[in-house]
Design a protein around this motif. Structure first.
Motif, mmCIF file in Angstrom:
data_model
loop_
_atom_site.group_PDB
_atom_site.id
_atom_site.type_symbol
_atom_site.label_atom_id
_atom_site.label_comp_id
_atom_site.label_asym_id
_atom_site.label_seq_id
_atom_site.Cartn_x
_atom_site.Cartn_y
_atom_site.Cartn_z
ATOM 1 N N UNK A 1 46.632 37.914 42.393
ATOM 2 C CA UNK A 1 45.559 38.443 41.829
ATOM 3 C C UNK A 1 45.539 39.623 41.045
ATOM 4 N N UNK A 2 46.035 40.701 41.688
ATOM 5 C CA UNK A 2 46.271 41.970 41.258
ATOM 6 C C UNK A 2 47.183 42.125 40.207
ATOM 7 N N UNK A 3 48.299 41.171 39.957
ATOM 8 C CA UNK A 3 49.245 41.069 38.999
ATOM 9 C C UNK A 3 48.475 40.621 37.637
ATOM 10 N N UNK A 4 47.774 39.656 37.822
ATOM 11 C CA UNK A 4 47.139 39.007 37.034
ATOM 12 C C UNK A 4 46.103 40.117 36.396
ATOM 13 N N UNK A 5 45.501 41.014 37.173
ATOM 14 C CA UNK A 5 44.544 41.847 36.743
ATOM 15 C C UNK A 5 45.092 43.044 35.755
ATOM 16 N N UNK A 6 46.459 43.343 36.138
ATOM 17 C CA UNK A 6 47.041 44.398 35.561
ATOM 18 C C UNK A 6 47.257 43.976 34.057
ATOM 19 N N UNK A 7 47.647 42.523 33.929
ATOM 20 C CA UNK A 7 47.868 41.917 32.666
ATOM 21 C C UNK A 7 46.609 42.015 32.007
ATOM 22 N N UNK A 8 45.677 41.623 32.410
ATOM 23 C CA UNK A 8 44.208 41.450 31.941
ATOM 24 C C UNK A 8 43.729 42.642 31.145
ATOM 25 N N UNK A 9 43.908 43.869 32.220
ATOM 26 C CA UNK A 9 43.475 45.103 31.975
ATOM 27 C C UNK A 9 44.415 45.695 30.618
#
Length: 404
Positions: free
Chosen positions: A64-72
């Motif tokens: 989830x945190x990896x996805x959020x880094x990409x989203x941000x």
């Protein structure tokens, strides 16, 4: 010797503290130069457990945190920044889903060891990605042809899924009860048999189903709160759900059977009545509720029962499913029109809520034909959601991701 030993231990602790801190904030993943730390993973894992997410492992939290880094990163590339006002509004919106204010919601997270900064990061990423999706695919950029809308409106409804469950609902309306509920999580989560769950329901559950070992009748998934329905879809018969946070309670569900029911359509609105009685779940209040249930067959009959009571003790509402509080919606899903539930309380368990389902509405009363506009919006939303998933998959494929 004792003094030397104490000095040696003090020295070892001084050496160990920086090492522990270094380990806590050590990277577990690198995402295009950004870092995900072990601390963040632990925080997110606790949040997933508190939110009742279906997947709550450390790997799920890390992903989830990896996805959020990409989203941000994508939001930054598009010039999107979340303002303090947007963050505050997003935090309030998310807390409101649990019928809580921000301060109370943050307080409960703190009690579970989740820092407010971790909650802020979670909400900020969600807002930023929503803006990315709106900028990339919204504002008329995603179209659905008129003939597709007509075909979708004329298509026969898909069979609805239904579940046969056992439930355990543990009160968590006061700090000491919330602490007790959390202390029972490991024990209940480890249950792997129907008999074991039934015994736990008799020991700990606060709803009338405890007398039946937590067993409740068939429920349609599309009538349940979305987060609960999502969790139940991921269970196999005999499996126990992760703890589900409800307002003032923690719930567990054990799947007994999953089936299909042919439904004409999904209910859009529920009409129900709530009669409040003083005394909570005291024998006197439950006995009075039983006498009322024996006298009434419809919601109209409740007006006679409440004739001499203060007007605020009887409320009758007709609301879309999305506007009904989760615990009320869960209880109504168990009822047929004209049936009564005494499973809910209010005012810190001091008031008994006698809940009666009046009717389920599957379409607006004045709608002779399907609302093609609503069908079109639904199709557009589905298409945007799919484009959003495709974009995230593309970002993952093009990113340099390294796991430690």
């Amino acid at each position: 010797m004792m003094r030397l030993t104490a000095l040696a231990l003090t020295g070892l602790m001084a050496l160990a503290a920086p090492a522990a801190a270094q380990s806590l904030f050590a990277p577990v993943a690198h995402v295009d130069g950004a870092v995900v730390t072990a601390f963040e993973v632990g925080q997110r894992q606790r949040m997933l457990q508190i939110f009742g997410a279906p997947e709550t492992s450390a790997e799920d939290a890390r992903d989830d945190l990896i996805d959020e880094r990409l989203q941000l990163a994508e939001a930054e590339r598009l010039g999107i920044a979340v303002t303090p006002e947007e963050l505050a509004e997003g935090m309030a919106e998310f807390a409101g889903r649990a019928q809580l204010g921000v301060d109370e919601f943050v307080g409960r997270l703190n009690d579970a060891g989740v820092a407010v900064e971790s909650y802020e990061d979670f909400v900020r990423a969600g807002i930023a990605w929503r803006e990315v999706v709106a900028q990339r695919f919204g504002n008329g950029q995603t179209q659905v042809a008129p003939d597709e809308v007509e075909r979708a409106a004329a298509a026969p409804p898909e069979p609805a899924l239904r579940v046969l469950l056992n439930e355990i609902i543990i009160p968590a309306d006061r700090p000491e009860r919330a602490q007790r509920a959390q202390s029972l999580v490991p024990e209940i989560s480890a249950i792997s048999t129907y008999a074991g769950f039934a015994q736990a329901a008799r020991n700990y559950s606060a709803t009338p189903s405890r007398e039946r070992g937590g067993a409740i009748d068939w429920l349609r998934l599309d009538e349940l709160p979305p987060q609960i329905a999502q969790i139940l879809r991921g269970l196999s018969p005999g499996e126990v759900s992760p703890p589900v946070s409800l307002p003032n309670a923690v719930a567990f569900f054990q799947l007994r059977e999953l089936g299909e029911v042919t439904a004409q359509t999904r209910p859009t609105t529920l009409e129900y009545a709530t009669l409040t009685l003083p005394g909570g779940r005291s024998p006197q209040a439950l006995a009075e509720a039983g006498r009322i249930a024996a006298r009434v067959d419809t919601c109209d009959d409740l007006y006679g029962v409440a004739r001499d009571l203060p007007p605020e003790q009887l409320r009758r509402e007709s609301l879309p499913l999305s506007q009904i509080p989760d615990e009320t919606r869960l209880e109504l899903a168990k009822l047929d029109p004209g049936e009564i539930s005494t499973g809910l309380t209010a005012s810190g368990w001091q008031t008994l809520r006698v809940l009666m389902l009046c009717d389920r509405s599957y379409r607006a009363a004045d709608a002779d034909e399907p609302d093609l506009g609503a069908v079109q919006r639904g199709l557009v939303n589905q298409r945007v959601a799919q484009k959003s998933e495709n974009l995230l998959a593309e970002l993952r494929a093009n990113a340099a991701i390294r796991l430690e």
